[in-house]
Motif scaffolding. Structure first.
Motif, PDB file in Angstrom:
ATOM      1  N   ALA A   3      32.716 -22.542 -53.611  1.00  0.00           N
ATOM      2  CA  ALA A   3      33.571 -23.119 -53.298  1.00  0.00           C
ATOM      3  C   ALA A   3      35.109 -22.162 -52.244  1.00  0.00           C
ATOM      4  O   ALA A   3      33.448 -20.723 -51.834  1.00  0.00           O
ATOM      5  N   ILE A   4      35.673 -22.522 -52.373  1.00  0.00           N
ATOM      6  CA  ILE A   4      36.222 -21.399 -50.949  1.00  0.00           C
ATOM      7  C   ILE A   4      37.394 -20.676 -51.705  1.00  0.00           C
ATOM      8  O   ILE A   4      38.020 -19.886 -50.718  1.00  0.00           O
ATOM      9  N   TRP A   5      37.628 -20.924 -52.584  1.00  0.00           N
ATOM     10  CA  TRP A   5      38.648 -19.401 -53.191  1.00  0.00           C
ATOM     11  C   TRP A   5      39.019 -19.651 -54.818  1.00  0.00           C
ATOM     12  O   TRP A   5      38.588 -20.823 -55.739  1.00  0.00           O
ATOM     13  N   LYS A   6      39.380 -18.876 -55.718  1.00  0.00           N
ATOM     14  CA  LYS A   6      39.303 -18.654 -56.853  1.00  0.00           C
ATOM     15  C   LYS A   6      40.884 -18.210 -57.141  1.00  0.00           C
ATOM     16  O   LYS A   6      41.469 -17.475 -56.513  1.00  0.00           O
ATOM     17  N   GLY A   7      40.888 -19.046 -58.932  1.00  0.00           N
ATOM     18  CA  GLY A   7      42.603 -17.954 -58.806  1.00  0.00           C
ATOM     19  C   GLY A   7      42.534 -18.887 -60.558  1.00  0.00           C
ATOM     20  O   GLY A   7      41.514 -19.524 -61.357  1.00  0.00           O
ATOM     21  N   VAL A  18      40.519 -21.172 -62.513  1.00  0.00           N
ATOM     22  CA  VAL A  18      39.919 -22.588 -61.463  1.00  0.00           C
ATOM     23  C   VAL A  18      39.332 -22.592 -60.271  1.00  0.00           C
ATOM     24  O   VAL A  18      39.367 -20.800 -59.725  1.00  0.00           O
ATOM     25  N   LYS A  19      38.069 -22.833 -59.005  1.00  0.00           N
ATOM     26  CA  LYS A  19      37.554 -22.959 -58.466  1.00  0.00           C
ATOM     27  C   LYS A  19      37.688 -23.968 -57.859  1.00  0.00           C
ATOM     28  O   LYS A  19      38.643 -25.053 -57.928  1.00  0.00           O
ATOM     29  N   VAL A  20      38.242 -23.327 -56.229  1.00  0.00           N
ATOM     30  CA  VAL A  20      38.758 -24.177 -55.140  1.00  0.00           C
ATOM     31  C   VAL A  20      37.712 -25.104 -54.405  1.00  0.00           C
ATOM     32  O   VAL A  20      36.949 -24.007 -53.564  1.00  0.00           O
ATOM     33  N   TYR A  21      37.419 -26.213 -54.016  1.00  0.00           N
ATOM     34  CA  TYR A  21      36.457 -26.675 -52.960  1.00  0.00           C
ATOM     35  C   TYR A  21      37.051 -27.636 -52.417  1.00  0.00           C
ATOM     36  O   TYR A  21      38.023 -28.568 -51.995  1.00  0.00           O
ATOM     37  N   ASN A 107      48.672 -32.624 -46.182  1.00  0.00           N
ATOM     38  CA  ASN A 107      47.588 -31.706 -44.983  1.00  0.00           C
ATOM     39  C   ASN A 107      46.198 -32.250 -45.497  1.00  0.00           C
ATOM     40  O   ASN A 107      45.570 -32.419 -45.032  1.00  0.00           O
ATOM     41  N   LYS A 108      45.605 -31.243 -45.963  1.00  0.00           N
ATOM     42  CA  LYS A 108      44.115 -30.770 -46.856  1.00  0.00           C
ATOM     43  C   LYS A 108      43.883 -30.907 -48.406  1.00  0.00           C
ATOM     44  O   LYS A 108      45.509 -30.871 -48.879  1.00  0.00           O
ATOM     45  N   ALA A 109      43.027 -31.361 -48.096  1.00  0.00           N
ATOM     46  CA  ALA A 109      42.960 -31.614 -50.085  1.00  0.00           C
ATOM     47  C   ALA A 109      42.118 -30.724 -50.812  1.00  0.00           C
ATOM     48  O   ALA A 109      41.070 -30.688 -49.446  1.00  0.00           O
ATOM     49  N   TYR A 110      42.315 -30.363 -51.263  1.00  0.00           N
ATOM     50  CA  TYR A 110      40.926 -29.184 -52.434  1.00  0.00           C
ATOM     51  C   TYR A 110      40.694 -30.009 -53.934  1.00  0.00           C
ATOM     52  O   TYR A 110      41.842 -30.145 -54.314  1.00  0.00           O
ATOM     53  N   ALA A 141      48.733 -19.285 -52.003  1.00  0.00           N
ATOM     54  CA  ALA A 141      48.417 -18.618 -50.328  1.00  0.00           C
ATOM     55  C   ALA A 141      47.301 -19.056 -50.434  1.00  0.00           C
ATOM     56  O   ALA A 141      46.276 -18.972 -51.014  1.00  0.00           O
ATOM     57  N   LEU A 142      46.743 -19.770 -49.468  1.00  0.00           N
ATOM     58  CA  LEU A 142      45.500 -20.037 -48.709  1.00  0.00           C
ATOM     59  C   LEU A 142      45.249 -19.447 -47.328  1.00  0.00           C
ATOM     60  O   LEU A 142      46.165 -20.000 -46.420  1.00  0.00           O
TER      61      LEU A 142
END
Length: 325
Positions: A3-7, A18-21, A107-110, A141-142
């Motif tokens: 996971a690169i981000w949690k929110g 959620v967790k973001v991958y 742009n990008k997908a997660y 905000a990423l």
């Protein structure tokens, strides 16, 4: 995956942890710059262009070039005062039809994974999105930047697609757009036939990166100390055709041959152009067929005339025989 981000996804008064991958990864083969003689890695020093001293990361700041050789230096305090959301929230703004979002904005997908007890509200939002056939427009905000994004469903998982802002999309400014170019109906019909002959269902797994595979083969051969096997040469691209119609027709025939279909002249379904040409040829040949009975009648008369002397000769011989008797 890591996971690169949690929110949390804020959906009305509902909050979904959620967790973001990262949903994608590039498969490019990466190289290091090395010294050709001994294979040593090439290192770069961060030096100041003014004093020439080597600079550490702690002494590096961000500068904005305003032109004329002048630079505005921004510190960490300047960035701290910016209105960037520090709360790890994905705020749903509205729900819109998916076809209204131009793919050029993506742009990008997660991938989003529910965290802890958020599984039920996560599944609720996922199923509601699927039933509505809409996508959620969100802000998030990423990586120290506020971004516009969409939430949609893919293979049972919520997918976050970050988007470019509208002012980041360039407008095409090409000369031919101002030219009054007209396409002839026969050319458009033949181009449509070509599209139909190459139509199919998109299956991503059917396509491969041939260059990357060949490059990996070269690397593996180097490692194993064996001879590099050259890949098969692809068919050379045809030269630019002068006759557009001829090129389109040849392309249609080539596409049909690739699909194992018979050529257009061999019982295959005719194209709009070939049908028109066949009708013209039939119209030209029609008068010639009507003239055939006249030719046959003339031939019969000629044959009859030629036969008359023969009959008269035969009659004379018969009369002579009777007199002799």
């Amino acid at each position: 995956m890591r996971a690169i981000w949690k929110g949390a996804v804020s959906f009305g008064l509902v909050s979904i942890g959620v967790k973001v991958y990262s949903a994608t990864e590039e498969k490019d083969i990466r190289f290091h710059q090395v010294h050709r003689e001994d294979g040593g890695r090439i290192r770069y020093k961060r030096t100041c262009s003014v004093c020439g001293e080597e600079v550490t990361y702690d002494d590096i700041a961000k500068g904005y070039d305003i032109g004329g050789g002048e630079m505005v230096i921004l510190t960490d305090e300047d960035f701290a005062d910016l209105p960037l959301s520090t709360s790890h929230a994905i705020d749903v703004l509205e729900f819109v039809p998916a076809e209204q979002v131009d793919p050029i904005l993506y742009n990008k997908a997660y991938f989003l994974e529910p965290e802890g007890s958020a599984t039920k509200p996560y599944v609720l939002l996922r199923d509601a999105l699927s039933d509505s056939e809409r996508v959620a427009i969100v802000k998030v905000a990423l990586r120290q930047r506020e971004q516009l994004a969409t939430l949609r469903v893919r293979e049972g998982v919520l997918l976050l697609n970050t988007m470019l802002w509208p002012d980041e999309i360039r407008r095409p400014d090409f000369g031919f757009l101002d030219e009054d170019l007209k396409v002839r109906p026969p050319e458009l019909a033949m181009a449509s036939s070509l599209i139909d002959s190459m139509a199919g269902e998109f299956e991503p797994d059917a396509f491969t990166d041939d260059y990357r595979a060949a490059l990996q083969e070269v690397i593996d051969a180097k490692v194993e100390g064996r001879e590099v096997v050259q890949p098969e040469e692809e068919e050379a691209a045809p030269a630019a055709a002068v006759d557009l119609m001829a090129a389109l027709k040849a392309s249609v025939e080539r596409a049909r041959a690739a699909r194992g279909e018979a050529p257009s002249g061999g019982g295959a379904e005719p194209t709009p152009i070939s049908s028109a040409r066949s009708a013209k040829k039939a119209a030209k040949k029609a008068p010639a067929k009507k003239a055939e009975p006249a030719k046959k009648t003339a031939a019969k008369k000629t044959a009859a005339k030629k036969a008359e002397p023969a009959k008269k000769t035969a009659a004379k011989k018969t009369a002579a025989k009777k007199k002799t008797a």
